[in-house]
Design a protein around this motif. Structure first.
Motif, PDB file in Angstrom:
ATOM      1  N   SER A 139      21.674  35.568  48.112  1.00  0.00           N
ATOM      2  CA  SER A 139      22.485  36.735  48.470  1.00  0.00           C
ATOM      3  C   SER A 139      22.581  36.776  49.980  1.00  0.00           C
ATOM      4  CB  SER A 139      21.877  38.035  47.937  1.00  0.00           C
ATOM      5  OG  SER A 139      20.639  38.300  48.568  1.00  0.00           O
ATOM      6  N   ALA A 140      23.690  37.277  50.460  1.00  0.00           N
ATOM      7  CA  ALA A 140      23.892  37.364  51.906  1.00  0.00           C
ATOM      8  C   ALA A 140      24.923  38.455  52.178  1.00  0.00           C
ATOM      9  CB  ALA A 140      24.365  36.033  52.475  1.00  0.00           C
ATOM     10  N   LYS A 141      24.921  38.929  53.413  1.00  0.00           N
ATOM     11  CA  LYS A 141      25.823  40.012  53.784  1.00  0.00           C
ATOM     12  C   LYS A 141      27.274  39.632  53.546  1.00  0.00           C
ATOM     13  CE  LYS A 141      27.217  42.836  57.750  1.00  0.00           C
ATOM     14  NZ  LYS A 141      27.007  43.115  59.188  1.00  0.00           N
ATOM     15  N   GLU A 142      27.628  38.378  53.819  1.00  0.00           N
ATOM     16  CA  GLU A 142      29.019  37.958  53.698  1.00  0.00           C
ATOM     17  C   GLU A 142      29.373  37.491  52.285  1.00  0.00           C
ATOM     18  OE1 GLU A 142      26.468  34.483  54.720  1.00  0.00           O
ATOM     19  OE2 GLU A 142      26.713  36.533  55.480  1.00  0.00           O
ATOM     20  N   PHE A 143      28.398  37.504  51.356  1.00  0.00           N
ATOM     21  CA  PHE A 143      28.614  37.001  49.996  1.00  0.00           C
ATOM     22  C   PHE A 143      28.796  38.198  49.060  1.00  0.00           C
ATOM     23  CE2 PHE A 143      27.311  35.287  45.864  1.00  0.00           C
ATOM     24  CZ  PHE A 143      28.012  34.092  45.833  1.00  0.00           C
ATOM     25  N   ASN A 144      29.989  38.311  48.456  1.00  0.00           N
ATOM     26  CA  ASN A 144      30.275  39.478  47.630  1.00  0.00           C
ATOM     27  C   ASN A 144      30.693  39.099  46.211  1.00  0.00           C
ATOM     28  OD1 ASN A 144      30.344  42.316  47.398  1.00  0.00           O
ATOM     29  ND2 ASN A 144      32.574  42.289  47.509  1.00  0.00           N
ATOM     30  N   THR A 145      30.224  37.960  45.729  1.00  0.00           N
ATOM     31  CA  THR A 145      30.504  37.514  44.361  1.00  0.00           C
ATOM     32  C   THR A 145      29.342  37.891  43.447  1.00  0.00           C
ATOM     33  OG1 THR A 145      31.856  35.654  45.100  1.00  0.00           O
ATOM     34  CG2 THR A 145      30.897  35.486  42.904  1.00  0.00           C
TER      35      THR A 145
ATOM     36  N   ILE B  47      33.698  47.734  36.712  1.00  0.00           N
ATOM     37  CA  ILE B  47      33.690  47.081  38.020  1.00  0.00           C
ATOM     38  C   ILE B  47      35.118  46.803  38.490  1.00  0.00           C
ATOM     39  CG2 ILE B  47      31.427  46.057  37.662  1.00  0.00           C
ATOM     40  CD1 ILE B  47      32.822  43.405  37.066  1.00  0.00           C
ATOM     41  N   THR B  48      35.254  46.620  39.797  1.00  0.00           N
ATOM     42  CA  THR B  48      36.535  46.294  40.422  1.00  0.00           C
ATOM     43  C   THR B  48      36.385  44.945  41.124  1.00  0.00           C
ATOM     44  OG1 THR B  48      37.021  48.633  40.744  1.00  0.00           O
ATOM     45  CG2 THR B  48      38.280  47.072  42.056  1.00  0.00           C
ATOM     46  N   VAL B  49      37.378  44.063  40.923  1.00  0.00           N
ATOM     47  CA  VAL B  49      37.212  42.662  41.324  1.00  0.00           C
ATOM     48  C   VAL B  49      38.460  42.156  42.052  1.00  0.00           C
ATOM     49  CG1 VAL B  49      36.656  40.336  40.502  1.00  0.00           C
ATOM     50  CG2 VAL B  49      35.756  42.325  39.291  1.00  0.00           C
ATOM     51  N   GLY B  50      38.243  41.199  42.942  1.00  0.00           N
ATOM     52  CA  GLY B  50      39.342  40.528  43.623  1.00  0.00           C
ATOM     53  C   GLY B  50      39.862  41.341  44.778  1.00  0.00           C
ATOM     54  N   THR B  51      41.170  41.514  44.830  1.00  0.00           N
ATOM     55  CA  THR B  51      41.797  42.251  45.928  1.00  0.00           C
ATOM     56  C   THR B  51      42.181  43.668  45.495  1.00  0.00           C
ATOM     57  OG1 THR B  51      44.007  41.418  45.345  1.00  0.00           O
ATOM     58  CG2 THR B  51      42.697  40.115  46.896  1.00  0.00           C
ATOM     59  N   ALA B  52      41.507  44.181  44.486  1.00  0.00           N
ATOM     60  CA  ALA B  52      41.862  45.495  43.923  1.00  0.00           C
ATOM     61  C   ALA B  52      41.240  46.653  44.677  1.00  0.00           C
ATOM     62  CB  ALA B  52      41.457  45.548  42.448  1.00  0.00           C
ATOM     63  N   TYR B  53      40.492  46.400  45.742  1.00  0.00           N
ATOM     64  CA  TYR B  53      39.935  47.484  46.542  1.00  0.00           C
ATOM     65  C   TYR B  53      40.176  47.190  48.019  1.00  0.00           C
ATOM     66  CZ  TYR B  53      35.936  44.271  46.957  1.00  0.00           C
ATOM     67  OH  TYR B  53      35.141  43.169  47.182  1.00  0.00           O
TER      68      TYR B  53
ATOM     69  N   TYR C 233      31.856  46.574  43.319  1.00  0.00           N
ATOM     70  CA  TYR C 233      33.062  45.978  43.882  1.00  0.00           C
ATOM     71  C   TYR C 233      32.728  44.547  44.293  1.00  0.00           C
ATOM     72  CZ  TYR C 233      34.730  50.808  44.203  1.00  0.00           C
ATOM     73  OH  TYR C 233      35.111  52.092  43.918  1.00  0.00           O
ATOM     74  N   TYR C 234      33.484  43.582  43.766  1.00  0.00           N
ATOM     75  CA  TYR C 234      33.192  42.170  44.016  1.00  0.00           C
ATOM     76  C   TYR C 234      34.479  41.417  44.315  1.00  0.00           C
ATOM     77  CZ  TYR C 234      29.202  43.841  41.297  1.00  0.00           C
ATOM     78  OH  TYR C 234      28.155  44.588  40.826  1.00  0.00           O
ATOM     79  N   ASP C 235      34.355  40.324  45.103  1.00  0.00           N
ATOM     80  CA  ASP C 235      35.531  39.497  45.328  1.00  0.00           C
ATOM     81  C   ASP C 235      35.787  38.560  44.150  1.00  0.00           C
ATOM     82  OD1 ASP C 235      33.510  37.603  45.698  1.00  0.00           O
ATOM     83  OD2 ASP C 235      33.793  37.508  47.873  1.00  0.00           O
ATOM     84  N   GLN C 236      34.731  38.300  43.344  1.00  0.00           N
ATOM     85  CA  GLN C 236      34.884  37.454  42.162  1.00  0.00           C
ATOM     86  C   GLN C 236      33.710  37.677  41.220  1.00  0.00           C
ATOM     87  OE1 GLN C 236      34.378  33.057  42.450  1.00  0.00           O
ATOM     88  NE2 GLN C 236      36.473  32.906  41.656  1.00  0.00           N
ATOM     89  N   VAL C 237      33.940  37.471  39.917  1.00  0.00           N
ATOM     90  CA  VAL C 237      32.875  37.561  38.922  1.00  0.00           C
ATOM     91  C   VAL C 237      32.855  36.263  38.112  1.00  0.00           C
ATOM     92  CG1 VAL C 237      32.090  38.696  36.814  1.00  0.00           C
ATOM     93  CG2 VAL C 237      32.879  40.073  38.738  1.00  0.00           C
ATOM     94  N   LYS C 238      31.656  35.690  37.973  1.00  0.00           N
ATOM     95  CA  LYS C 238      31.493  34.459  37.194  1.00  0.00           C
ATOM     96  C   LYS C 238      30.299  34.601  36.243  1.00  0.00           C
ATOM     97  CE  LYS C 238      33.232  30.894  40.391  1.00  0.00           C
ATOM     98  NZ  LYS C 238      32.849  29.642  41.117  1.00  0.00           N
ATOM     99  N   VAL C 239      30.514  34.232  34.994  1.00  0.00           N
ATOM    100  CA  VAL C 239      29.412  34.072  34.032  1.00  0.00           C
ATOM    101  C   VAL C 239      29.590  32.683  33.444  1.00  0.00           C
ATOM    102  CG1 VAL C 239      28.299  34.932  31.949  1.00  0.00           C
ATOM    103  CG2 VAL C 239      29.387  36.548  33.520  1.00  0.00           C
ATOM    104  N   THR C 240      28.756  31.738  33.865  1.00  0.00           N
ATOM    105  CA  THR C 240      28.987  30.333  33.525  1.00  0.00           C
ATOM    106  C   THR C 240      27.704  29.620  33.122  1.00  0.00           C
ATOM    107  OG1 THR C 240      28.667  29.623  35.821  1.00  0.00           O
ATOM    108  CG2 THR C 240      30.914  30.181  35.148  1.00  0.00           C
ATOM    109  N   SER C 241      27.904  28.469  32.470  1.00  0.00           N
ATOM    110  CA  SER C 241      26.794  27.542  32.166  1.00  0.00           C
ATOM    111  C   SER C 241      26.791  26.502  33.273  1.00  0.00           C
ATOM    112  CB  SER C 241      27.005  26.896  30.797  1.00  0.00           C
ATOM    113  OG  SER C 241      27.124  27.874  29.790  1.00  0.00           O
ATOM    114  N   ALA C 242      25.993  26.760  34.297  1.00  0.00           N
ATOM    115  CA  ALA C 242      26.115  26.009  35.548  1.00  0.00           C
ATOM    116  C   ALA C 242      25.205  24.792  35.637  1.00  0.00           C
ATOM    117  CB  ALA C 242      25.831  26.944  36.723  1.00  0.00           C
ATOM    118  N   SER C 243      24.334  24.572  34.627  1.00  0.00           N
ATOM    119  CA  SER C 243      23.439  23.406  34.665  1.00  0.00           C
ATOM    120  C   SER C 243      24.078  22.265  33.883  1.00  0.00           C
ATOM    121  CB  SER C 243      22.073  23.751  34.049  1.00  0.00           C
ATOM    122  OG  SER C 243      21.446  24.772  34.801  1.00  0.00           O
ATOM    123  N   SER C 244      24.162  21.125  34.507  1.00  0.00           N
ATOM    124  CA  SER C 244      24.836  19.969  33.899  1.00  0.00           C
ATOM    125  C   SER C 244      24.275  19.655  32.512  1.00  0.00           C
ATOM    126  CB  SER C 244      24.669  18.746  34.802  1.00  0.00           C
ATOM    127  OG  SER C 244      25.260  17.599  34.215  1.00  0.00           O
TER     128      SER C 244
END
Length: 368
Positions: free
Chosen positions: A158-164, A182-188, A283-294
């Motif tokens: 997590s970081a100040k500039e990270f809003n995902t 929640i509100t996502v993308g450019t909606a806010y 409020y997020y710039d993007q939302v991801k729910v993924t299977s991220a391990s190969s």
């Protein structure tokens, strides 16, 4: 005689200020509560001393009158109690608002980073409030942006500039994942998609790649509910669902072309599963729910994604294997007309049972 005169003078000196109207009124205000408390105590003590016999005689002589008096006393007491409870709640809420400017700015639609920036330019005391409220250890339950490895509630990044808001699923099965309101993308205000990204919401597995090497993954779900979304476009691809329910969706152009097949029913067990992961509001710039391990499919028994308002990019559901998939009462469109199919259920979506009801094409402008 001298002593009496002296005591009289002292009395006059003490009482003199209270004979003036302003001072007397202030004294009345300060003594209002003690006086009322004293009045109640006198009534209680009076009832203890003479109450039993008096009450008994009153009831014997006039039961109705005694009952009405009891009701009056009861109602008076309950009225005072309700008043005190209401005032207590108001004061509590007032102090919460005073100490939480960060929350107020979020509710106004500003991003977390922008809200912190606005407050930080204030006084030292105000900046301290931000530190107290906004700088708590981030967590998924609190709705803080970050990369989370399910089922851990604390982010791995997590970081100040990270809003995902990103939730990575691995081999540990999760009983319930719920993300709502929640509100996502450019909606806010003052928001944008992450650099290099084009989608507002991504739910599912990840395609195979050679550089870097990655083996294709799917998101396995017992029961998936996608409801009350607002998207520029919504696309379903590479999904196997034993039961597919697409109902009550309105879109500015739609194509529902799922294919019949034989996907099996499924639920996610796993014995002593991880704790549920639930978050609401943010409020997020993007939302991801993924299977991220190969090569490792993420597993969730119940996945609920409700009331997600997005703008600035498509909402994508891809590479999902599920017992039940529900796509319910969503609004999709960017004002492009019916010729552009903003809501798509592609031929790569395979079902065993299919409910397709009350889906309509209507003119829908982009989210404001």
């Amino acid at each position: 005689m001298k002593l009496r005169n002296f005591l009289g003078a002292v009395k006059d000196l003490v009482l003199m200020p209270f004979r003036k109207t302003p001072v007397r009124k202030i004294g009345d205000v300060l003594l209002w509560t003690p006086k009322k408390v004293g009045w109640v105590l006198r009534k209680v003590l009076h009832g203890i001393v003479i109450g039993p016999g008096y009450v008994f005689n009153a009831v014997i002589k006039s039961p109705k009158k005694a009952f009405r008096k009891a009701m009056i006393i009861r109602d008076w007491m309950l009225e005072k109690i309700d008043y005190l409870e209401a005032e207590s709640a108001k004061w509590k809420r007032t102090f919460q608002i005073i100490k939480s400017p960060y929350t107020i700015l979020l509710k106004m639609g500003f991003s977390p980073q922008y809200a912190i920036g606005l407050i930080a330019v204030g006084t030292t005391a105000t900046t301290g409030v931000v530190a107290n409220e906004a700088m708590k250890p981030p967590s998924f339950a609190a709705g803080d942006p970050g990369i989370y490895n399910a089922p851990t509630d604390s982010p791995i990044y997590s970081a100040k500039e990270f809003n995902t808001l990103r939730l990575d699923l691995g081999s540990t099965p999760i009983g319930l994942v719920q993300i709502e309101d929640i509100t996502v993308g450019t909606a806010y205000a003052n928001s944008a998609l992450p650099s290099g990204e084009t989608n507002a919401v991504i739910i599912g597995g990840i395609a195979a790649s050679s550089d870097p090497a990655f083996t294709e993954t799917y998101l396995e779900v017992g029961h998936l509910t996608v409801e009350k979304w607002r998207c520029d476009s919504l696309k379903l691809t590479n999904i196997e669902a034993h039961e597919l329910v697409v109902k009550g969706n309105a879109s500015d152009g739609q194509s529902i072309a799922a294919t019949a097949g034989t996907p099996r029913d499924r639920a996610i067990s796993g014995g002593n599963r991880a704790d549920d992961m639930i978050t609401s509001g943010g409020y997020y710039d993007q939302v991801k729910v993924t299977s991220a391990s190969s090569g490792v499919n993420g597993k969730i028994d119940r996945l609920i994604l409700s009331n997600i308002y997005t703008k600035g990019g498509p909402c994508i559901l891809d590479r999902i294997k599920a017992g039940t998939v529900e796509i319910l009462v969503n609004e999709v469109g960017a004002g492009n007309g019916f010729a552009t199919k903003e809501f798509e259920v592609t031929t790569s979506v395979v079902y065993k049972r299919f409910v397709n009801e009350d889906n309509v094409e209507v003119s829908i402008a982009p989210p404001s």
